[in-house]
Design a protein around this motif. Structure first.
Motif, PDB file in Angstrom:
ATOM      1  N   ALA A   1       0.711  -1.284  -0.015  1.00 53.84           N
ATOM      2  CA  ALA A   1      -0.098  -0.030   0.125  1.00 53.84           C
ATOM      3  C   ALA A   1       0.878   1.256  -0.026  1.00 53.84           C
ATOM      4  N   VAL A   2       1.854   1.210   0.781  1.00 52.25           N
ATOM      5  CA  VAL A   2       2.692   2.526   0.730  1.00 52.25           C
ATOM      6  C   VAL A   2       3.463   2.795  -0.508  1.00 52.25           C
TER       7      VAL A   2
ATOM      8  N   GLY B   1       1.299   7.220  -6.453  1.00 52.07           N
ATOM      9  CA  GLY B   1       0.029   8.004  -6.466  1.00 52.07           C
ATOM     10  C   GLY B   1       0.404   9.505  -6.407  1.00 52.07           C
ATOM     11  N   GLY B   2       1.293   9.760  -5.303  1.00 55.36           N
ATOM     12  CA  GLY B   2       1.633  11.313  -5.048  1.00 55.36           C
ATOM     13  C   GLY B   2       2.507  11.569  -6.263  1.00 55.36           C
ATOM     14  N   ALA B   3       3.318  10.783  -6.921  1.00 55.32           N
ATOM     15  CA  ALA B   3       4.452  11.507  -7.865  1.00 55.32           C
ATOM     16  C   ALA B   3       3.610  11.524  -9.161  1.00 55.32           C
ATOM     17  N   VAL B   4       2.611  10.480  -9.560  1.00 50.88           N
ATOM     18  CA  VAL B   4       1.857  11.038 -10.794  1.00 50.88           C
ATOM     19  C   VAL B   4       0.701  11.726 -10.684  1.00 50.88           C
ATOM     20  N   ALA B   5       0.404  12.250  -9.434  1.00 46.94           N
ATOM     21  CA  ALA B   5      -0.574  13.407  -9.240  1.00 46.94           C
ATOM     22  C   ALA B   5       0.321  14.656  -9.386  1.00 46.94           C
ATOM     23  N   ALA B   6       1.244  14.649  -8.937  1.00 43.57           N
ATOM     24  CA  ALA B   6       2.274  15.742  -9.007  1.00 43.57           C
ATOM     25  C   ALA B   6       2.623  16.225 -10.591  1.00 43.57           C
TER      26      ALA B   6
ATOM     27  N   LEU C   1      -7.387  10.418  -3.465  1.00 44.66           N
ATOM     28  CA  LEU C   1      -7.768  11.648  -3.389  1.00 44.66           C
ATOM     29  C   LEU C   1      -6.687  12.611  -4.243  1.00 44.66           C
ATOM     30  N   LEU C   2      -5.518  12.330  -4.122  1.00 46.49           N
ATOM     31  CA  LEU C   2      -4.540  13.065  -5.041  1.00 46.49           C
ATOM     32  C   LEU C   2      -4.692  13.144  -6.515  1.00 46.49           C
ATOM     33  N   LEU C   3      -4.931  11.823  -6.907  1.00 47.67           N
ATOM     34  CA  LEU C   3      -5.162  11.556  -8.457  1.00 47.67           C
ATOM     35  C   LEU C   3      -6.584  12.248  -8.732  1.00 47.67           C
ATOM     36  N   ALA C   4      -7.301  12.255  -8.093  1.00 47.85           N
ATOM     37  CA  ALA C   4      -8.585  12.960  -8.300  1.00 47.85           C
ATOM     38  C   ALA C   4      -8.640  14.482  -8.478  1.00 47.85           C
ATOM     39  N   ARG C   5      -7.759  15.000  -8.148  1.00 51.52           N
ATOM     40  CA  ARG C   5      -7.483  16.538  -8.311  1.00 51.52           C
ATOM     41  C   ARG C   5      -7.630  16.981  -9.733  1.00 51.52           C
ATOM     42  N   THR C   6      -7.022  15.988 -10.566  1.00 45.41           N
ATOM     43  CA  THR C   6      -6.937  16.530 -11.979  1.00 45.41           C
ATOM     44  C   THR C   6      -7.760  15.440 -12.942  1.00 45.41           C
ATOM     45  N   ALA C   7      -8.734  14.771 -12.212  1.00 44.10           N
ATOM     46  CA  ALA C   7      -9.709  13.814 -12.787  1.00 44.10           C
ATOM     47  C   ALA C   7     -11.094  14.114 -13.101  1.00 44.10           C
TER      48      ALA C   7
ATOM     49  N   VAL D   1       2.700  15.440   0.533  1.00 48.57           N
ATOM     50  CA  VAL D   1       1.616  14.793   1.206  1.00 48.57           C
ATOM     51  C   VAL D   1       1.474  13.371   1.340  1.00 48.57           C
ATOM     52  N   ALA D   2       1.933  12.773   0.196  1.00 47.94           N
ATOM     53  CA  ALA D   2       1.834  11.147   0.241  1.00 47.94           C
ATOM     54  C   ALA D   2       2.989  10.582   1.210  1.00 47.94           C
ATOM     55  N   VAL D   3       4.195  11.281   1.207  1.00 47.71           N
ATOM     56  CA  VAL D   3       5.279  10.995   2.215  1.00 47.71           C
ATOM     57  C   VAL D   3       4.851  11.063   3.399  1.00 47.71           C
TER      58      VAL D   3
END
Length: 216
Positions: free
Chosen positions: A61-62, A68-73, A144-150, A90-92
């Protein structure tokens, strides 16, 4: 929703602390699951239960959370967000928050596992479930992080995937007799409270305004 989650978490924690009557639900569910597992005698279901429970481990999961944080960024950088880099810390920080939320509670409640064996000196206890909390926060924050640009459809898919994984991990833990049901429920409530708070925090801001070229 946050009030319901907080009340449920406090109620379950109180019952675990005082060995209250609500823990009878744990024993009833465990008995029912063991009877069902014995009746079905399904090796496939047992493998599925273990596989789902393993999805709540930090080794699975980690990395998904950090990826997910890297892809969202990257997606926010491409979209022109002003603080496109913020999903990475945020992910870290979420990865570091999970043990801070779970380990002290495990040590304080010191609840024995379903087999009832006394805790060894180096054991923390079973309440709340660390695997469930790791799954709820790891997959939930990544979604949640990926949803910002979805778009709307992708957001629904991300939410369903995160919820399904968290539910699957809880099912696997109870089915495999690794955790009591209330251990799992408490971590669902804990994860839900963190996700509800994070979903209302403006993590990334709006895309940076593009400068207009002067008209000639």
């Amino acid at each position: 929703m946050p009030v319901v989650l907080a009340v449920a978490l406090l109620l379950v924690s109180w019952q675990v602390a005082v060995d209250g009557p609500l823990l009878g639900l744990d024993r009833w569910v465990r008995h029912g699951v063991r009877e069902t597992r014995h009746t079905l005698h399904s090796t496939l279901l047992n493998h599925f239960g273990k596989a789902f429970s393993d999805l709540g481990g930090g080794s699975v999961a980690v990395p998904v959370l950090l990826l997910g944080g890297a892809v969202a960024a990257w997606r926010e950088f491409r979209a022109g967000f002003a603080r496109w880099w913020l999903p990475v810390p945020v992910a870290v920080l979420t990865a570091g928050l999970i043990p801070l939320l779970v380990v002290p509670a495990k040590a304080w409640f010191a609840r024995p596992g379903p087999f009832g064996l006394p805790l060894a000196a180096d054991q923390w206890g079973w309440y709340p479930s660390g695997h469930t909390a790791t799954a709820a926060l790891g997959y939930g924050v990544a979604a949640l992080l990926l949803a910002r640009t979805a778009g709307p459809r992708e957001r629904r898919v991300l939410a369903a995937a995160a919820a399904g994984l968290a539910a699957g991990v809880g099912f696997g833990l109870v089915w495999s007799d690794y955790h009591w049901l209330l251990d799992v429920v408490a971590s669902w409530c804990l994860g839900g409270l963190v996700l509800w708070t994070l979903a209302r925090w403006p993590l990334t801001g709006r895309p940076a305004a593009r400068r207009r070229r002067p008209e000639r």
